[in-house]
Scaffold this active site. Structure first.
Site, mmCIF file in Angstrom:
data_model
loop_
_atom_site.group_PDB
_atom_site.id
_atom_site.type_symbol
_atom_site.label_atom_id
_atom_site.label_comp_id
_atom_site.label_asym_id
_atom_site.label_seq_id
_atom_site.Cartn_x
_atom_site.Cartn_y
_atom_site.Cartn_z
ATOM 1 N N HIS A 39 -3.964 1.765 13.161
ATOM 2 C CA HIS A 39 -2.964 0.745 12.834
ATOM 3 C C HIS A 39 -1.796 0.791 13.823
ATOM 4 O O HIS A 39 -1.632 1.760 14.552
ATOM 5 C CB HIS A 39 -2.412 0.946 11.416
ATOM 6 N N LYS A 64 3.552 1.062 11.007
ATOM 7 C CA LYS A 64 3.007 1.300 9.660
ATOM 8 C C LYS A 64 3.601 2.580 9.073
ATOM 9 O O LYS A 64 3.641 3.615 9.734
ATOM 10 C CB LYS A 64 1.476 1.381 9.697
ATOM 11 N N THR A 119 0.847 -1.200 0.000
ATOM 12 C CA THR A 119 0.000 0.000 0.000
ATOM 13 C C THR A 119 0.883 1.251 0.000
ATOM 14 O O THR A 119 2.108 1.166 0.132
ATOM 15 C CB THR A 119 -0.933 0.027 1.234
#
Ligand code: NAD
Length: 267
Positions: free
Chosen positions: A155, A159, A100
């Site tokens: 998250h 991350k 991502t």
């Protein structure tokens, strides 16, 4: 037998993917790649993943890892992923992209790879999140402009990208259903005297901390009532399982850019 190569083989996702490929019927690990200089290079990929020796050594050469593989599963970093997509396109190898945080230019490179080889590109490979994607569209289209939309995602603190690819996808789906351009209406930041909320805005907030695997809530807030659609990930395995399912699904598909909605038959 579908032969799978995995990039990011010593990473959080890569390790789970290697383990789940060994448990999947009709799939086997045929290659494993880590970045040049990684301390786990030349070790057995199964040993590093914690599922026992597989006879596949981790290499820093994608071409070598793909020499005996049909499909690559890539959960790495955006600049690495786009380079890998170009190699898969050149060699005609199928690819599952889980990474991502890709920018628009990088997404275009993935799109181009899809013209030459079959590619599944999905910011979230879980069944539950993909069902959320489907029903979000219906909720947004049904509620229309009377409800304000806000998205909050949580998250773990390691991350690297914010907001999550899943949260952005949720915003895009809602914006599409409401006839808005997500890039124009997304608001990632409110501070100070920023004025009343424009009704077309889609607010996006991120929380980072500890070991949260991933949570997403979309709020549809009306006058006197609100709907909250929440997905909570309890472990990384559901992402890894989805990626492995996508790799099996891709076998024999013509070149094209596919998403998890297609893999799961949710279209
Ligand atoms: P991570 O940092 O633990 O793993 C990434 C791995 O890639 C590392 O081991 C790193 O050394 C390796 N790497 C770097 N350069 C490389 C190269 N040139 N060749 C091969 N390997 C290389 O990260 P993670 O938590 O495993 O997440 C990876 C990506 O997957 C992130 O973008 C994350 O947001 C995404 N992700 C997607 C989903 C999904 O469902 N699509 C789910 C979870 C995570």
């Amino acid at each position: 037998m579908i032969k799978v190569a995995v990039t990011g083989a010593a990473g959080r996702m890569g390790g789970r993917i290697i383990t789940l490929v060994t448990e999947a019927e009709g799939l086997k690990v045929a290659g494993a790649v880590e970045m040049a200089g990684h301390p786990r290079l030349d070790e057995d990929a199964g040993y590093v993943a914690g599922c026992g020796d597989l006879g596949v050594k981790i290499t820093d050469s994608l071409e070598l890892a793909l020499s005996d593989a049909d499909v690559l599963i890539d959960f790495t970093w955006p600049d690495v992923t786009v380079g890998n997509a170009e190699i898969c396109a050149k060699l005609g190898k199928a690819m599952v992209v889980g990474t991502t945080g890709l920018n628009q230019e990088q997404k275009k490179i993935i799109n181009r790879a899809g013209e030459q080889t079959p590619v599944v590109f999905a910011p979230n490979m879980s069944v539950g999140v993909n069902v959320c994607f489907k029903i979000l569209k219906e909720i947004a289209a049904t509620l229309g402009d009377d409800f304000d939309v806000e998205i909050v995602e949580l998250h773990h603190k390691m991350k690297k990208d914010s907001p999550s690819g899943t949260a952005v996808r949720m915003g895009e789906i809602v914006a599409d259903a409401l006839g808005r351009d997500y890039n124009e209406v997304a608001n990632y930041h409110r501070e100070g005297m920023c004025g009343e909320r424009p009704h077309e805005e889609i607010g996006m907030q991120t929380v980072r901390g500890g070991d949260i695997v991933g949570e997403h809530t979309v709020y549809f807030v009306g006058m006197g009532e609100r709907i909250e659609l929440t997905h909570r990930a309890m472990s990384r395995d559901m992402f890894a399982r989805g990626a492995v399912r996508a790799a099996g699904w891709l076998a024999g598909k013509p070149p094209g850019l596919y998403d998890m909605q297609a893999v799961l038959g949710l279209e």
